[in-house]
Design an enzyme around this catalytic site. Sequence first.
Site: not given
Length: 302
Positions: A95, A129-130, A158, A179, A182-183, A221, A284
């Site tokens: 990150k 990662d975004m 995303q 990668r 969806k975001g 996904t 999550r």
Amino acid sequence: MRALLLYLAHREGFKHFMLKFEVFRKLAWRFVAGETLDDAMRVVTEANRQAVRGTLDLLGENTVSLDDARGATREIIRILDRIRSEHVDCNVSVKPTQLGLNLGREHCLGNLSSIVAHARQLGNFVRVDMEDSGYTEKTLDVVRRVHAEMDNVGAVIQSYLYRSENDARALVKEGIRIRLCKGAYLEPDTVAFRKKADTDASFMRIMKLLLDSGLYHAIATHDEAIIAATREHSESRRIPRDGFEFQLLYGIRRDLQQELARDGYNVRIYIPYGGRWYPYLMRRLAERPANLAFMARNIFRG
Ligand code: FDA
């Protein structure tokens, strides 16, 4: 509900309140591989046994000091060494704010360069990662600058952001592996689609442009309709099953991971570990309120 959970993901007071509940901590272990690298390596080894690759994520974000960012950098280098010494099929995800992007772009650039250089010596790959949209431009800039020197680094796009289709086109032209997801963050409608249908439609458009690019990208996904569309598109374009990979999160849809691997696709699971799991767990939970209902029932049952 999603917005509330994502808001609470950054509230320290709520975190301390929730940590009092055993069921909340137990729920974390559904999505997080454990506290230590040993725990995470066991999950990677088991995944490899099922023909599934791993990407290890040392949990942590929004680092508060340069020392912390350097500490995370050292730990991620240690992960790469461990992957090598145990001969597992696994890379790392990092990150940007764990590496100090929130403290200044140059700090993140320095730390990320050290990690990517080490990974390159070991023949490995680093995915950046975004995070939320406040960091999109800076993150892509850092990835581009590192990629200009070493090509074993990739970005995340995303599909909920309006800008993403253009970003994906530009990154593909520069040969940067992506990668697509969806975001997972709370975003205003000035930058991101409000409706799931729009995010999904954007995902489909970007998925096609990635697959058609000839580079090796990742479709991340658990959405069965999107996975089916990806399979269909790759077959109609005669893109080989190992010309891209599906990525899924640890603890979600294991049946789907195994089905895709059995069908001959490359599958990688994202395996987070470490003590700083609170914001990850909240994201999550926000994705699936049913997880929250399960937890609430247990809390109120006493
Ligand atoms: P969607 O949310 O529509 O869910 C489809 C189905 O998947 C659901 O119906 C359910 O069955 C299942 N599902 C999804 N989430 C679940 C959950 N939490 N618990 C139980 N079931 C669930 N985001 C980001 O902003 N930056 C990043 O760098 C990444 N990186 C990343 C890596 C990988 C490998 C994955 C798979 C995802 C990410 N994400 C991410 C997260 C991503 O943006 C998104 O929030 C989640 O993947 C959930 O979206 P889906 O695409 O699964 O669709």
